[in-house]
Write a protein that holds these residues in place. Sequence first.
Motif, short mmCIF file in Angstrom:
data_model
loop_
_atom_site.label_atom_id
_atom_site.label_comp_id
_atom_site.label_asym_id
_atom_site.label_seq_id
_atom_site.Cartn_x
_atom_site.Cartn_y
_atom_site.Cartn_z
N PRO A 106 0.80 -1.22 0.00
CA PRO A 106 0.00 0.00 0.00
C PRO A 106 0.84 1.28 0.00
N GLY A 107 2.10 1.19 0.39
CA GLY A 107 2.97 2.35 0.29
C GLY A 107 3.19 2.78 -1.15
N TRP A 108 3.04 1.83 -2.08
CA TRP A 108 3.14 2.16 -3.51
C TRP A 108 1.76 2.35 -4.15
N TYR A 109 0.79 1.50 -3.79
CA TYR A 109 -0.46 1.57 -4.57
C TYR A 109 -1.47 2.58 -4.04
N THR A 110 -1.29 3.12 -2.82
CA THR A 110 -2.27 4.10 -2.33
C THR A 110 -1.81 5.54 -2.51
N ALA A 111 -0.67 5.75 -3.12
CA ALA A 111 -0.21 7.12 -3.36
C ALA A 111 -1.02 7.74 -4.50
N TYR A 112 -1.05 9.07 -4.52
CA TYR A 112 -1.79 9.79 -5.55
C TYR A 112 -0.84 10.26 -6.65
N THR A 113 -1.41 10.74 -7.74
CA THR A 113 -0.65 11.34 -8.83
C THR A 113 0.34 12.38 -8.27
N PRO A 114 1.56 12.41 -8.76
CA PRO A 114 2.58 13.29 -8.16
C PRO A 114 2.43 14.77 -8.52
N TYR A 115 1.24 15.32 -8.25
CA TYR A 115 1.05 16.75 -8.46
C TYR A 115 1.77 17.58 -7.39
N GLN A 116 2.08 16.98 -6.25
CA GLN A 116 2.89 17.63 -5.22
C GLN A 116 4.23 16.89 -5.20
N PHE A 501 4.57 10.22 -0.05
CA PHE A 501 3.42 10.28 0.85
C PHE A 501 2.29 9.44 0.25
N SER A 502 1.70 8.58 1.06
CA SER A 502 0.59 7.75 0.62
C SER A 502 -0.46 7.70 1.72
N LEU A 503 -1.53 6.96 1.49
CA LEU A 503 -2.56 6.81 2.52
C LEU A 503 -2.05 6.07 3.75
N THR A 504 -0.89 5.45 3.64
CA THR A 504 -0.30 4.82 4.82
C THR A 504 0.23 5.86 5.80
N HIS A 505 0.41 7.09 5.35
CA HIS A 505 0.92 8.16 6.22
C HIS A 505 -0.20 9.00 6.80
N GLY A 506 -1.22 9.28 6.02
CA GLY A 506 -2.28 10.15 6.50
C GLY A 506 -3.28 10.44 5.41
N MET A 507 -4.24 11.29 5.74
CA MET A 507 -5.32 11.64 4.84
C MET A 507 -4.78 12.38 3.60
N ILE A 508 -5.33 12.06 2.45
CA ILE A 508 -5.04 12.79 1.22
C ILE A 508 -6.36 13.45 0.81
N PRO A 509 -6.58 14.71 1.23
CA PRO A 509 -7.91 15.33 1.12
C PRO A 509 -8.18 15.99 -0.21
N LEU A 510 -8.02 15.24 -1.29
CA LEU A 510 -8.10 15.82 -2.63
C LEU A 510 -9.54 15.93 -3.11
N GLY A 511 -10.01 17.16 -3.29
CA GLY A 511 -11.34 17.36 -3.86
C GLY A 511 -11.39 16.83 -5.27
N SER A 512 -12.50 16.17 -5.60
CA SER A 512 -12.78 15.62 -6.92
C SER A 512 -11.98 14.36 -7.23
N HIS A 715 -5.28 4.42 -6.59
CA HIS A 715 -4.75 5.31 -7.62
C HIS A 715 -3.36 4.89 -8.10
N GLY A 716 -2.66 4.11 -7.32
CA GLY A 716 -1.39 3.55 -7.79
C GLY A 716 -0.32 4.57 -8.10
N GLY A 717 -0.36 5.73 -7.45
CA GLY A 717 0.64 6.75 -7.71
C GLY A 717 0.38 7.51 -8.99
N GLY A 718 -0.81 7.34 -9.58
CA GLY A 718 -1.14 8.04 -10.82
C GLY A 718 -1.66 7.08 -11.90
N GLY A 719 -2.15 5.95 -11.52
CA GLY A 719 -2.68 4.93 -12.41
C GLY A 719 -2.32 3.58 -11.83
N PRO A 720 -3.19 2.58 -11.93
CA PRO A 720 -4.27 2.41 -12.90
C PRO A 720 -5.60 3.02 -12.45
N GLY A 721 -6.53 3.01 -13.38
CA GLY A 721 -7.91 3.38 -13.09
C GLY A 721 -8.82 2.63 -14.03
#
Length: 962
Positions: A106-116, A501-512, A715-721
Amino acid sequence: MSATLSQLEKHDGFIARHIGPNEGQTAEMLKTLGVASLDALMQQIVPEQIRLNGPMALAPAKSEHEALAYLKKIASKNKIYKSFIGMGYYDTVTPPVILRNVLENPGWYTAYTPYQPEIAQGRLETLLNFQQMIVDFTGLDIANASLLDEGTAAAEAMALARRSSKSKSNQFFVDVDTHPQTIDVIRTRAEAFGFETVIAPASEALKHDYFGVLLSYPGSSGQVNDFSSLITALKDRKAVVILATDLLALCLLKSPGELGADIAIGSAQRFGVPFGFGGPHAAFMAGKDEHKRNLPGRIIGVSIDKRGNRALRMAMQTREQHIRREKATSNICTAQVLLSNMAVMYAMYHGPQGLKDIAERTHRLMSIFVAGLRAKGAHVDTKAFFDTVTVDVGSVREQVYMRALAHKMNLRLVGETKLGVSFDEKTTRDDVVALWEVFLQDQAQGLDVAQLDALFAQTGLQDIPDQLQRSSAYLTHPTFSRYHSETDMLRYLKQLENKDFSLTHGMIPLGSCTMKLNATSEMIPVTWPEFGDVHPFVPLVQAQGYLEMIHELEAQLRAITGFDAISIQPNSGAQGEYAGLLTIRKYHESRGEGHRNVCLIPQSAHGTNPASAQMANFRVVVTACDKEGNIDLADMEAKAKEHADNLACLMMTYPSTHGVYEESAKQICDLIHSYGGQVYMDGANLNAQVGLTAPARIGADVSHMNLHKTFCIPHGGGGPGMGPIGVRAHLAPFLPNHAVVHLEGPNPGNGSVSAAPWGSASILTISWAYITMMGPQGLKRATEYAILNGNYIAKRLGEHFPVLYTGRNGRVAHECILDIRPLKEASGISEEDIAKRLMDYGFHAPTMSFPVAGTLMVEPTESESKEELDRFIDAMISIRKEIDNVQNGVWPLDNNPLVNAPHTLADITEGEWTRPYSREQAVFPMPAQKHNKFWPSVNRIDNVYGDRNLFCVCPPMEDYQA
């Protein structure tokens, strides 16, 4: 015992574990909002006229162990045969160190797209490695960070060719020896763009002028042709030349760049990513330096941070579909990050020599197999090959094919008299012997693998022409030679994971964007061999488990959305938009109204909406929003009336992109229908509908469902979906079909939008498991808690940051937009400063400047507890006080914790501290962080520098060491 047996048998454990707030926290939050119950809150927020009358027609919730046992029984109906089908999908060995520490981590697959990017340097490094790998293998200048699949990569390459070519032709040529699913996706895209496709042998590519030509190298039949002189002649005619190719083959074959190609595309699937009945897999695209500003998808670039240190970020046209909207060149807003990570890690683990060994072994086994067939008089069509051949067996084709099935082997049917055979990493000597017996029966006696192997050892790569044998080096960067032991690879993976940073660390409060819990029990079946080891084009009798699971998921989605038919095929949300719009287009054409080409899109729409409309060849007409952020009904009606004769559809999001339930949604749908149009509902906010309302109930004709948002695919760090679409009955005949696996329901002539018939089928198990374990009550409760959490944040933060839009009773939906513009005007502190400062507090930022510039869009999801929500709220309140310090002159605008954020270890270990705030304020702004600190690995990154000095491959190793 006081409980009854029926009470003891209640299986609601998963629901309670999925939803964050417990009963006590729920009561406190409702008290803060001034309402007595969740139901009372829903009455205040969701318009009565769209509310569902009763529960969704779904089976009761199963517990986790019940759901997994049931799914295992379904999975057992899949038959795992040895695949020799090929066609762009090959069996492969996922190194266990990558399987356990990336795919299952989950440290790899729960991360979001690297916009930050400051808190995404780990996966950005692997993506840069991926780009370097593709550049090396293809011999071209620049590569993107992956695309959805090989078919859509080919379609994107066609569009890139049109933008790049100086030819005035409107025709695109495709080598007939291209995978049929790729041809199918190209045809679908070309038809929408108004291009004419010509499918013919490569030898006919000079008969006319074309703006682009796609050749396959190797071909789908296995034939390897020297296209160098043809490419030169085509380029003299101003055609852009694309080669569809194979990474493992390029270990031995001269690169596309050396042959003169402009663009190369293909799939990285065979580098350690399972079949998965079609996906998810990472495609690739590489081009020349002149294409860098037009290459679709994401490109990772090297920049510098505030200290001048090397730092990575997404470069250039990242999210250009959101910025350029209907002028965008593509609607792609995702990549296959998790899968491209796996593919490049596979390449790094094996290294250049290891990959060459795998390629040579695969080729050698095929050469031995072919030599044995030819020695016994069999006719092998393929003259030069890498891993695939076509054998003409004449009138006995059916018998040979059935003998293979009896040996639990799948061959490819070609034409009327031929069979295709493809080898891969898992092919063995025993397989060669078994295939000889299948093709030759008693004649196979006397054939000896070892004897033929010794012969080939003397002659070298005899089945690849000398002029096509690769002599150029690849993967020469030291990063591809450092991690061949499991110890080294394990530590490298952990080092990269620690930067992200992934969901294993804390909330990712991304609108939409909806970063929900990806429950472990949902993820487990993805790597079961019963789902992973099934080729997408096996005889369907071998995939009965997959079909049963897919049909159950389709029924679940129908019950949730109210639609009559579902297409699972689109493998991203943006591709779902595109598929839905094509369905509307085909519907109008079937009624003799193909002239309907106007698509109304509100100003508040997702940026992919106008980009998708442009790809479907619709003319975008933008409609206004009122000061509350709702669709302006008067302007909508005026535009609908003005374009009545040509009105094709409206694209709308519900709840709106502004985070409110618009009261007039049903009225808007009725209005569009009255003028002959269809309503496309963007499914981005479907998670605020489930169980309370439904797209069909509101009046939509088609909607996509982001399974990676509402239904828990990570989200897999920015995919798949995945972005399946649901439609009303009148649109069902116009859903995508498939050239290889014909689907029941849609018209047989309909083209496909993805390479595989059911898209990225292996991750459908995740959404199936989520819905199955939540049941109708659990799904409704999840929606209610998403709304509760969103309103709790809006209420508490509204006292410190203006909430831009609210709906009825001053409430929001499941997300809220915080308006930073007044604060910026008063203090000089921007939304970006707040986003970066949140990293110091241990949070990923909310969605920044979307859908309104200068704002932060916050969506907590139902899975976050009140404790976590309060932690985020407290962080934002603390940041608000820091802004006050800047505004009041306590800290200067150019030197304060916000503009200097994020702070790293380098900041607090520097010798002299001259800043007007303490080191402790910099890195431990909240006391609890001293016990659990996430450290950004770089300081704030210079975006402008990265675009002006575009560098998209691995820097010299000295940079890493520095």
